[in-house]
Each structure stands twice: as C-alpha cells, then as structure tokens.
Scaffold this motif. Structure first.
Motif, PDB file in Angstrom:
ATOM      1  N   ALA A 129     -30.478 -43.954 -46.816  1.00 47.52           N
ATOM      2  CA  ALA A 129     -30.115 -45.372 -47.426  1.00 47.52           C
ATOM      3  C   ALA A 129     -28.255 -45.860 -48.012  1.00 47.52           C
ATOM      4  O   ALA A 129     -27.672 -46.420 -47.387  1.00 47.52           O
ATOM      5  CB  ALA A 129     -30.824 -45.210 -49.008  1.00 47.52           C
ATOM      6  N   CYS A 143     -26.689 -46.754 -44.929  1.00 42.67           N
ATOM      7  CA  CYS A 143     -26.297 -48.261 -44.887  1.00 42.67           C
ATOM      8  C   CYS A 143     -25.472 -49.384 -45.756  1.00 42.67           C
ATOM      9  O   CYS A 143     -25.014 -50.656 -45.913  1.00 42.67           O
ATOM     10  CB  CYS A 143     -27.949 -49.101 -45.110  1.00 42.67           C
ATOM     11  SG  CYS A 143     -29.471 -47.796 -44.060  1.00 42.67           S
ATOM     12  N   HIS A 171     -23.723 -52.251 -45.849  1.00 41.22           N
ATOM     13  CA  HIS A 171     -24.186 -53.866 -46.613  1.00 41.22           C
ATOM     14  C   HIS A 171     -23.593 -53.733 -47.866  1.00 41.22           C
ATOM     15  O   HIS A 171     -24.187 -54.573 -48.285  1.00 41.22           O
ATOM     16  CB  HIS A 171     -25.655 -53.776 -46.376  1.00 41.22           C
ATOM     17  CG  HIS A 171     -25.282 -53.989 -45.172  1.00 41.22           C
ATOM     18  ND1 HIS A 171     -25.617 -55.190 -44.401  1.00 41.22           N
ATOM     19  CD2 HIS A 171     -25.788 -52.636 -43.789  1.00 41.22           C
ATOM     20  CE1 HIS A 171     -26.268 -54.709 -42.858  1.00 41.22           C
ATOM     21  NE2 HIS A 171     -26.421 -53.109 -42.523  1.00 41.22           N
ATOM     22  N   HIS A 184     -34.628 -55.299 -53.634  1.00 39.40           N
ATOM     23  CA  HIS A 184     -33.712 -53.425 -52.542  1.00 39.40           C
ATOM     24  C   HIS A 184     -32.691 -53.129 -53.499  1.00 39.40           C
ATOM     25  O   HIS A 184     -31.874 -52.141 -53.031  1.00 39.40           O
ATOM     26  CB  HIS A 184     -32.227 -54.959 -52.217  1.00 39.40           C
ATOM     27  CG  HIS A 184     -33.323 -55.939 -50.442  1.00 39.40           C
ATOM     28  ND1 HIS A 184     -33.957 -56.992 -50.895  1.00 39.40           N
ATOM     29  CD2 HIS A 184     -33.230 -54.868 -49.804  1.00 39.40           C
ATOM     30  CE1 HIS A 184     -34.676 -56.665 -49.674  1.00 39.40           C
ATOM     31  NE2 HIS A 184     -34.074 -56.108 -48.263  1.00 39.40           N
ATOM     32  N   ALA A 232     -34.212 -50.104 -53.604  1.00 35.05           N
ATOM     33  CA  ALA A 232     -35.253 -49.144 -51.915  1.00 35.05           C
ATOM     34  C   ALA A 232     -34.116 -47.547 -52.111  1.00 35.05           C
ATOM     35  O   ALA A 232     -32.849 -47.556 -51.920  1.00 35.05           O
ATOM     36  CB  ALA A 232     -34.299 -50.480 -50.775  1.00 35.05           C
ATOM     37  N   ASN A 275     -35.630 -45.790 -49.214  1.00 34.84           N
ATOM     38  CA  ASN A 275     -35.351 -45.991 -47.576  1.00 34.84           C
ATOM     39  C   ASN A 275     -35.245 -47.318 -46.957  1.00 34.84           C
ATOM     40  O   ASN A 275     -36.528 -47.938 -46.973  1.00 34.84           O
ATOM     41  CB  ASN A 275     -36.582 -45.616 -47.448  1.00 34.84           C
ATOM     42  CG  ASN A 275     -36.703 -45.621 -45.935  1.00 34.84           C
ATOM     43  OD1 ASN A 275     -35.623 -45.268 -44.953  1.00 34.84           O
ATOM     44  ND2 ASN A 275     -37.859 -44.668 -45.632  1.00 34.84           N
ATOM     45  N   CYS A 276     -33.747 -47.839 -46.685  1.00 31.60           N
ATOM     46  CA  CYS A 276     -34.412 -48.851 -45.762  1.00 31.60           C
ATOM     47  C   CYS A 276     -35.038 -49.222 -44.357  1.00 31.60           C
ATOM     48  O   CYS A 276     -35.280 -50.591 -43.853  1.00 31.60           O
ATOM     49  CB  CYS A 276     -32.652 -49.585 -45.236  1.00 31.60           C
ATOM     50  SG  CYS A 276     -31.579 -48.815 -46.477  1.00 31.60           S
ATOM     51  N   THR A 277     -34.916 -48.056 -43.699  1.00 30.36           N
ATOM     52  CA  THR A 277     -35.726 -47.907 -42.094  1.00 30.36           C
ATOM     53  C   THR A 277     -37.108 -47.626 -42.190  1.00 30.36           C
ATOM     54  O   THR A 277     -37.885 -47.840 -40.971  1.00 30.36           O
ATOM     55  CB  THR A 277     -35.566 -46.422 -41.377  1.00 30.36           C
ATOM     56  OG1 THR A 277     -36.272 -45.593 -42.658  1.00 30.36           O
ATOM     57  CG2 THR A 277     -34.378 -46.454 -41.791  1.00 30.36           C
ATOM     58  N   HIS A 309     -36.181 -52.295 -41.676  1.00 32.35           N
ATOM     59  CA  HIS A 309     -35.415 -52.835 -40.711  1.00 32.35           C
ATOM     60  C   HIS A 309     -35.227 -51.352 -39.917  1.00 32.35           C
ATOM     61  O   HIS A 309     -34.674 -50.213 -40.327  1.00 32.35           O
ATOM     62  CB  HIS A 309     -33.854 -52.387 -41.624  1.00 32.35           C
ATOM     63  CG  HIS A 309     -33.874 -53.010 -42.918  1.00 32.35           C
ATOM     64  ND1 HIS A 309     -33.794 -54.514 -42.875  1.00 32.35           N
ATOM     65  CD2 HIS A 309     -34.516 -53.564 -44.058  1.00 32.35           C
ATOM     66  CE1 HIS A 309     -33.825 -55.051 -43.750  1.00 32.35           C
ATOM     67  NE2 HIS A 309     -34.232 -54.515 -44.768  1.00 32.35           N
TER      68      HIS A 309
END
Length: 258
Positions: free
Chosen positions: A69, A72, A76, A91, A94, A96-98, A101
């Motif tokens: 993360a 990312c 971002h 978010h 979060a 784990n973005c995957t 996304h």
C-alpha cells in the motif's frame, strides 16, 4: 564420462551464477538494468493513467513482497481530500489497495468493487478471529471470483454499514431506513423480484420526492397540458408520470429534462 560430468557441473554453476547475478543487478539497479525484459513478464498493458510506469516495475512492485500500500500512497498522497468524502473515507484504513484496484487490464477501468476487501479494511482482528474472514473462506471466495461464480454475501451484509458509503446516493431519502442489505445484494443494486405498485396507485409521493423544478413556474406551465386540468399538485405524480420510468410522460413519451 568424468569430463562430461565436469562439463555439466561447470554449465550448471555458470547458469546459477548468471541467474543470481541478474537477480542481484535487478534488485540493486531496478528494471532499467535489463531494457525490454518487462514485455516477457507483464500479464497485460497498464491502464492509461499508469502507462508511464510500464518500464518501471519497481515503482509498484517491491522485491520479495509484491505490491504494498505504501507504494500506492507515495503517488496518491495528493488525493488526501478524498478521505473527507463520505463515500471514500474508508480508504484511510486501507492496508491493501490491490483488493479493489487491479492493473494490467489495459483499457479496462482498474477498479473492481470487492466488498470482501471492505470487510478486511474495517476489521482489525487477526485471521481466524470473529469478524475477520478466515483463510479457508477467503481462498474459497477468491477461487469463486476467478471462476466467475458469485461469492456468498452473508458476512458482507452483516458486517458492512452500506449506508456509511451509499447514503449520499440514497434515492429512498432514508424512508426505508439504513439497512440496505434487507433488500439489496452486494453484486448489484437491482432487485430482480421487486414489483412496482400498480400503475393506478396514487401513493407515489410516499417513496418519490419531486425535483426542485416542480416547485417553480416550470411545473405550472406544463401541468395543464399533460393532466388536462389546472392546478395539479406536486405530490400527484401519477397525473403526469408512468410507472415504467419517471421519464415516461403521459401523452409525451420519453422526456428527460433534468
């Protein structure tokens, strides 16, 4: 025979040394140390927004750990304003973005809404504890997703606060409460067994609220032409609208003004 064995030993040794050297070079200098090699390993093209990273795999992928993360967030972080929005505030937790996304899908939008990932985001319990999907269950859900089989929804429905993200788009104006899962599934908002009340029903205003234009001169100018009488009231939706769609106007047909 001894010479042949020695030859193979030297050959294998050189192959191992070469492989280790390549891995070490790649680890230290990044993907630029072997121009063009990415094309042999990429599962697909990046999205348009990330296409500038096509030759820089290490920008997202961390050796031995995959995509983290933090990789990312480094790019971002400027989207921090989104954390103030009700529908995207989750978010902030979060890890784990995957989960939602997904890249390397080319022109496809790299967002896959995964409610199972939201459960993991909202739960700080360890695997196996109550409130967190167990490893076997997560594996089953991931396999179902791969095969295109709908995953079971009881956990998502019971643990997620649907209104926490969707109340800003609630067409019911909270007339049905905040427990969206009583009627809706997580895969789609559409409710297949839902039957709209009879076209002769005159209780439309119990669920539907008129837009601002209906309280202005616009409504007064057109109500007589459609209803055949003057001074129709705003809460008498049935005088102008049909039940198949609010844009289907009696005597006019499909009309979308707003």
């Amino acid at each position: 025979m001894k010479k042949l064995g020695a030859f193979y030993t030297v050959l294998i040794t050189l192959a191992l040394v070469g492989s280790l050297t390549a891995i070490g070079t790649l680890y230290k200098k990044g993907s630029i140390s072997f121009p063009g090699w990415q094309a042999s390993f990429q599962p697909g093209p990046l999205s348009a927004k990330h296409s500038f990273l096509a030759e820089k795999c290490e920008s997202c992928h961390t050796p031995t750990r995959g995509i983290e993360a933090t990789s990312c967030i480094n790019c971002h972080i400027t989207a921090a304003a989104d954390l103030a929005k009700q529908s995207t505030a989750f978010h902030a937790n979060a890890q784990n973005c995957t989960g939602c996304h997904v890249e390397h899908t080319g022109a496809a939008r790299p967002i896959k809404m995964a409610h199972t990932s939201l459960v993991r985001i909202g739960s700080h319990a360890a695997y196996g504890d109550a409130g967190h999907p167990s490893v076997p269950r997560q594996m089953v859900d991931d396999l179902k997703e791969l095969l295109g089989i709908p995953a079971s929804e009881p956990v998502e429905k019971s643990q997620l606060d649907c209104a926490g993200c969707h109340s800003n788009r609630d067409p019911h104006r909270e007339l049905f409460g905040r427990d969206c899962a009583n009627c809706h599934a997580t895969a789609t908002w559409r409710i297949s067994p839902f039957l709209h009340p009879s076209p002769t029903s005159k209780d439309c205003a119990q669920c539907h609220q008129a837009p601002p234009s209906h309280y202005m001169m616009h409504f007064q100018m057109i109500d007589r032409g459609i209803t055949g009488r003057e001074h129709a009231q705003v809460n008498q939706c049935f005088e102008c609208h049909r039940t198949d769609s609010f844009n289907d106007i009696k005597g006019v047909g499909w009309f979308k003004h707003h």
